[in-house]
Design an enzyme around this catalytic site. Structure first.
Site, PDB file in Angstrom:
ATOM      1  N   CYS A  77       0.841  -1.196   0.000  1.00  0.00           N
ATOM      2  CA  CYS A  77       0.000   0.000   0.000  1.00  0.00           C
ATOM      3  C   CYS A  77       0.874   1.243   0.000  1.00  0.00           C
ATOM      4  O   CYS A  77       1.927   1.283   0.631  1.00  0.00           O
ATOM      5  CB  CYS A  77      -0.967   0.004   1.173  1.00  0.00           C
ATOM      6  SG  CYS A  77      -0.185   0.378   2.733  1.00  0.00           S
ATOM      7  N   CYS A 133       1.628   2.838   3.337  1.00  0.00           N
ATOM      8  CA  CYS A 133       2.709   2.206   4.106  1.00  0.00           C
ATOM      9  C   CYS A 133       4.060   2.694   3.593  1.00  0.00           C
ATOM     10  O   CYS A 133       5.002   2.875   4.371  1.00  0.00           O
ATOM     11  CB  CYS A 133       2.676   0.690   3.986  1.00  0.00           C
ATOM     12  SG  CYS A 133       1.043  -0.009   3.925  1.00  0.00           S
ATOM     13  N   ASP A 137      21.353  24.526 -28.549  1.00  0.00           N
ATOM     14  CA  ASP A 137      22.726  24.732 -28.961  1.00  0.00           C
ATOM     15  C   ASP A 137      22.725  24.415 -30.458  1.00  0.00           C
ATOM     16  O   ASP A 137      21.945  23.586 -30.904  1.00  0.00           O
ATOM     17  CB  ASP A 137      23.595  23.731 -28.194  1.00  0.00           C
ATOM     18  CG  ASP A 137      25.059  23.909 -28.477  1.00  0.00           C
ATOM     19  OD1 ASP A 137      25.469  25.058 -28.648  1.00  0.00           O
ATOM     20  OD2 ASP A 137      25.773  22.907 -28.517  1.00  0.00           O
ATOM     21  N   ASP A 188      24.135  18.900 -27.139  1.00  0.00           N
ATOM     22  CA  ASP A 188      24.656  17.570 -27.451  1.00  0.00           C
ATOM     23  C   ASP A 188      25.591  17.087 -26.352  1.00  0.00           C
ATOM     24  O   ASP A 188      26.108  15.993 -26.403  1.00  0.00           O
ATOM     25  CB  ASP A 188      25.362  17.561 -28.803  1.00  0.00           C
ATOM     26  CG  ASP A 188      26.586  18.459 -28.833  1.00  0.00           C
ATOM     27  OD1 ASP A 188      26.742  19.264 -27.891  1.00  0.00           O
ATOM     28  OD2 ASP A 188      27.373  18.370 -29.778  1.00  0.00           O
ATOM     29  N   ASP A 237      28.741  21.512 -22.886  1.00  0.00           N
ATOM     30  CA  ASP A 237      27.726  22.378 -22.336  1.00  0.00           C
ATOM     31  C   ASP A 237      27.138  21.898 -21.016  1.00  0.00           C
ATOM     32  O   ASP A 237      26.016  22.246 -20.664  1.00  0.00           O
ATOM     33  CB  ASP A 237      26.624  22.792 -23.304  1.00  0.00           C
ATOM     34  CG  ASP A 237      26.325  21.776 -24.371  1.00  0.00           C
ATOM     35  OD1 ASP A 237      26.202  22.178 -25.507  1.00  0.00           O
ATOM     36  OD2 ASP A 237      26.225  20.594 -24.058  1.00  0.00           O
TER      37      ASP A 237
HETATM   38  P1  ADP Z   1      29.650  25.880 -30.640  1.00  0.00           P
HETATM   39  O1  ADP Z   1      28.905  26.801 -29.774  1.00  0.00           O
HETATM   40  O2  ADP Z   1      29.100  25.908 -32.037  1.00  0.00           O
HETATM   41  O3  ADP Z   1      29.801  24.510 -30.096  1.00  0.00           O
HETATM   42  P2  ADP Z   1      32.494  26.494 -29.997  1.00  0.00           P
HETATM   43  O4  ADP Z   1      32.367  27.299 -28.748  1.00  0.00           O
HETATM   44  O5  ADP Z   1      33.072  25.129 -29.888  1.00  0.00           O
HETATM   45  O6  ADP Z   1      31.132  26.503 -30.857  1.00  0.00           O
HETATM   46  O7  ADP Z   1      33.365  27.333 -31.022  1.00  0.00           O
HETATM   47  C1  ADP Z   1      32.910  28.600 -31.484  1.00  0.00           C
HETATM   48  C2  ADP Z   1      33.667  29.065 -32.665  1.00  0.00           C
HETATM   49  O8  ADP Z   1      35.039  29.224 -32.353  1.00  0.00           O
HETATM   50  C3  ADP Z   1      33.647  28.116 -33.820  1.00  0.00           C
HETATM   51  O9  ADP Z   1      32.510  28.305 -34.634  1.00  0.00           O
HETATM   52  C4  ADP Z   1      34.919  28.519 -34.571  1.00  0.00           C
HETATM   53  O10 ADP Z   1      34.656  29.658 -35.377  1.00  0.00           O
HETATM   54  C5  ADP Z   1      35.855  28.920 -33.463  1.00  0.00           C
HETATM   55  N1  ADP Z   1      36.770  27.847 -33.108  1.00  0.00           N
HETATM   56  C6  ADP Z   1      36.815  27.170 -31.954  1.00  0.00           C
HETATM   57  N2  ADP Z   1      37.796  26.259 -31.934  1.00  0.00           N
HETATM   58  C7  ADP Z   1      38.426  26.367 -33.146  1.00  0.00           C
HETATM   59  C8  ADP Z   1      39.540  25.698 -33.779  1.00  0.00           C
HETATM   60  N3  ADP Z   1      40.217  24.710 -33.167  1.00  0.00           N
HETATM   61  N4  ADP Z   1      39.881  26.070 -35.018  1.00  0.00           N
HETATM   62  C9  ADP Z   1      39.201  27.038 -35.650  1.00  0.00           C
HETATM   63  N5  ADP Z   1      38.166  27.699 -35.126  1.00  0.00           N
HETATM   64  C10 ADP Z   1      37.769  27.385 -33.890  1.00  0.00           C
HETATM   65 MG    MG Z   2      29.286  22.802 -28.961  1.00  0.00          MG
END
Ligand code: ADP
Ligand code: MG
Length: 712
Positions: free
Chosen positions: A11, A14, A405, A610, A614
């Site tokens: 129950c 309980c 995202d 994903d 994040d």
């Molecule tokens: P999201 O929010 O799409 O996951 P990120 O925060 O991982 O994006 O990256 C944001 C932006 O920073 C990317 O769109 C890219 O323009 C730039 N960026 C990040 N890391 C790299 C890298 N290793 N080489 C080139 N560009 C990068």
């Molecule tokens: Mg990302």
């Protein structure tokens, strides 16, 4: 945290009492007893004391320790407290005796028995009462001895004793017989919804065909170590989470993800335990131990889920505790006041009071509300939507804003180099060629783990530019949300977005709408850019349409990508609000202001990600939704985990949550309304006691059946 299976817990009241009792023990930091899964989770210093306390509070309940990952095969072991066959036998015998008593009364045959005649029918009724009602009466007395007076058993007992006292024998028997019918039907309904969640676990085969000593041999799946190879033949269920190393074939994942169309699995693909190899033989390498498979995680989540009780559920428990004493006092007033004040017939008013008592039992509420949530959570789990608790269902139902995202959530997250655009024509002095730019970019990105970097390296390999020189690159630094700075052969290479080139004070072309732009500069001079595409997922547009249909007004896209690349994706999906160019910390800040605005409008905010980097945002949202069961950190932080990577499941989850809450509310309103009606009829003296019992059983049953609808 220790989990116990509670055998013989029959129950919900309980369950609440055990929880209360354990909470009062010393050294217990948390405890939660769940009637839906017949389990208890407890965090305590002295487990032996907890076990002893359960035995003291509910002597009919036995506890069994449950270890993580094992012992999930508990199947159908709760027959101890509620033995259907024994109950049916008692019930049958009681009905026969009652029928005989009726026959004696109706035919007047008892006259032939001489001076025993007058006693024959009442004695038969008493015997029937004893058979049908002994455990109710015994339970009521046991509870009184333990200081817990007001419960449903107590109500039944005083009502039926009262009926005997005023000579209403058949009514007393009727009460118990109908109560028993209701109890049996409810037990069956509860059992059905428990079984359907447990059946998820039974999907996972117990044995795996492992390669041992050059041969395939069947061994218990628990013995497989990570990295061991196993073979699955066509038509077999997959025993372990693994990664395919050889073979190809269709895999039906419906049991775990709710996805009806089988997918083709080839070397490299991930297999989940419990899914079905349809047509091919697959050899795979185990990636998780059996106890930590996705299927095991689902069941663990669902079982934990019903421990996080919703506000509605807590309300019902508290309600029952206050309500019962009030009803008893009211009944006493009805029985004695009119006879005392107005000289009315005591027998008549006592009878009315007894009818009231019988009706007042809040069983329907107490059983159906937790069962409704359990059904909702279980039903969602079978569609690959894992909800971490009834509270999450409530928050989901109130969703007004959904924040997505971009990368990997709305888009496939599979980056591909679309084009390489040199800054100047090849004829210009000192100009870089496409290949030259790509080669430098690949070298600069050789140490980065960002998917953008991987796509650039892949493109360089495909064009035959990758000759190992990238290993010579020395990474100066990687700026999250910007890009990378590297040193190659004495040259300083910058590869990144607009923001990074601004930081470096390098004049460059503006970004491209076709995709994400990685600008490449050599020794402070802009060389050209690599344009990288990432398509929206096939069902992303549907996902947003469905949200709109559900009245979720505000859809937001957050991304670290630049506005000129993000805007076309948002436009294609019909998202009006885009916040682009966000650094990871900005995302959290932005989400917080969105949450505050939505809350002011009386709604909750979902964040769908994903799960790659994040986790903080997932944790901060009212409901954090992690997509894909792969990322473990996300599964921990999220409130809701989608086994597939389809964003359209978000709308489905909201729909299911709303349905569940609607069903639970229907049950509350319905059972309270019928109760109130019959209480009034009882007080007015219109309702007869067993009409009241039939009504009570009927309400409980309908509410229970309604609750199991949440499962569908
Ligand atoms: P999201 O929010 O799409 O996951 P990120 O925060 O991982 O994006 O990256 C944001 C932006 O920073 C990317 O769109 C890219 O323009 C730039 N960026 C990040 N890391 C790299 C890298 N290793 N080489 C080139 N560009 C990068
Ligand atoms: Mg990302």
């Amino acid at each position: 945290m220790t989990t116990y299976r509670l055998k013989g817990l029959d129950c919900p009241v309980c369950a609440g009492e055990i929880e209360e009792g354990i909470k009062k023990l010393e050294g217990v930091s948390s405890v939660s007893v769940d009637f839906g899964t017949l389990s208890m989770k407890v965090e305590a210093l002295d487990l032996a004391a907890v076990e002893a306390a359960v035995a003291r509070i509910e002597p009919g309940v036995s506890v069994e320790r449950q270890d993580r990952g094992h012992g999930h095969d508990h199947g159908h072991d709760h027959g101890e407290g509620f033995n259907l066959r024994r109950e049916l036998a008692l019930f049958g015998a009681a009905v026969l005796l009652a029928a005989a008593a009726f026959a004696l009364e109706a035919t007047g045959a008892a006259q032939g028995l001489g001076r025993f005649g007058a006693w024959a029918a009442p004695l038969l009724f008493l015997a029937a009462y004893a058979l049908a009602g002994w455990n109710v009466v015994a339970g009521a007395f046991r509870n009184i001895l333990r200081g817990k007076v007001f419960d449903e058993l107590f109500l039944m007992t005083i009502a039926t004793f009262g009926a005997f006292a005023i000579g209403q024998f058949e009514e007393a028997v009727g009460v118990m017989v109908f109560y028993k019918i209701g109890e049996m039907l409810q037990e069956r309904a509860a059992e059905k919804s428990r079984d359907s969640v447990r059946s998820l676990l039974e999907l996972r085969p117990d044995t795996a065909r492992l390669r041992r000593g050059g041969e395939w041999i069947l061994v218990p799946a628990e013995e497989a170590a990570i990295g061991e190879e196993y073979l699955v033949l066509p038509g077999e269920r997959i025993p372990l989470d693994g990664s395919v190393v050889a073979g190809e074939g269709l895999v039906d994942t419906q049991a775990l993800t709710g996805e009806p169309t089988p997918r083709r699995a080839a070397p490299g693909a991930e297999l989940l335990a419990g899914t079905l190899a349809v047509d091919g033989a697959l050899t795979a390498r185990a990636i998780r131990p059996a106890g930590e498979s996705a299927a095991a995680r689902i069941v663990e989540l669902v079982e934990n889920a019903s421990h996080a009780k919703a506000k509605t559920e807590r309300f019902v428990t508290r309600f029952a505790r206050v309500y019962t004493p009030i009803v008893v006092v009211l009944a006493a007033l009805i029985a004695f006041l009119p006879p005392l004040l107005f000289g009315r017939s005591l027998a008549d008013w006592a009878y009315r009071a007894l009818v009231m008592l019988v009706i007042s039992c809040p069983c329907a509420l107490v059983v159906s509300v937790p069962l409704g949530y359990f059904g909702g959570i279980g039903g969602a789990a079978r569609r690959g939507i894992l909800v971490k608790g009834a509270t999450v269902l409530d928050a989901l139902a109130e969703a007004k804003t959904v924040v997505f995202d971009k990368t990997g959530t709305l888009t496939k997250g599979v980056f591909k180099v679309l084009a390489v655009v040199p800054a100047a024509p090849p004829s210009a002095p000192g100009a870089f060629t496409e290949d030259g730019i790509l080669k430098l970019a690949a070298a600069a990105e050789s140490r980065s783990r960002h998917p953008i970097a991987a796509s650039i390296r892949e493109a360089a390999r495909a064009r035959g530019l990758s000759d190992g020189t990238e290993d010579e690159a020395s990474l100066v630094r990687e700026l999250p949300g910007h890009g990378v700075v590297a040193e190659i052969g004495g040259r300083r290479i910058v590869a990144g977005n607009d923001r990074l080139l601004h930081l470096e004070n390098i004049p460059h072309a503006s970004c491209a709408a076709e995709g994400t732009t990685v600008n490449v500069a050599v020794d402070g001079v802009y060389a050209g850019r690599v344009v990288i595409g990432d398509e929206p997922k096939a069902d992303a547009a549907d996902a947003l349409r469905n949200l709109g249909r559900l009245g979720v007004r505000r859809a937001v896209m957050l991304t670290g990508d630049e506005a000129c690349a993000a805007a076309p994706v948002a436009a294609a999906l019909g998202i009006a609000e885009v916040h682009a160019g966000l650094l990871p910390g900005d995302k959290l800040e932005r989400l917080e202001s969105i949450i505050a605005e939505t809350r002011a409008a009386g709604g909750s905010t979902l964040f769908v990600g994903d799960g790659v980097n994040d986790a903080p945002v997932l944790a901060r949202a009212d409901v954090g939704v992690a997509m894909g069961a792969g990322a473990d950190a996300a599964v921990e932080c999220a409130d809701l985990v989608l086994m597939t990577d389809e964003p359209s499941r978000v709308a489905e989850a909201i729909e299911r949550a709303r349905r569940t809450r609607r069903i639970v509310r229907e049950n509350i309103v319905f059972s309270l309304a019928i109760k109130a009606g019959f209480l009034a009829l009882g007080a007015l003296g219109v309702a007869v006691m067993w009409e009241a019992v039939i009504a009570d059983v009927g309400v409980a049953l309908l509410a229970t059946l309604n609750a199991t609808r949440a499962m569908k």
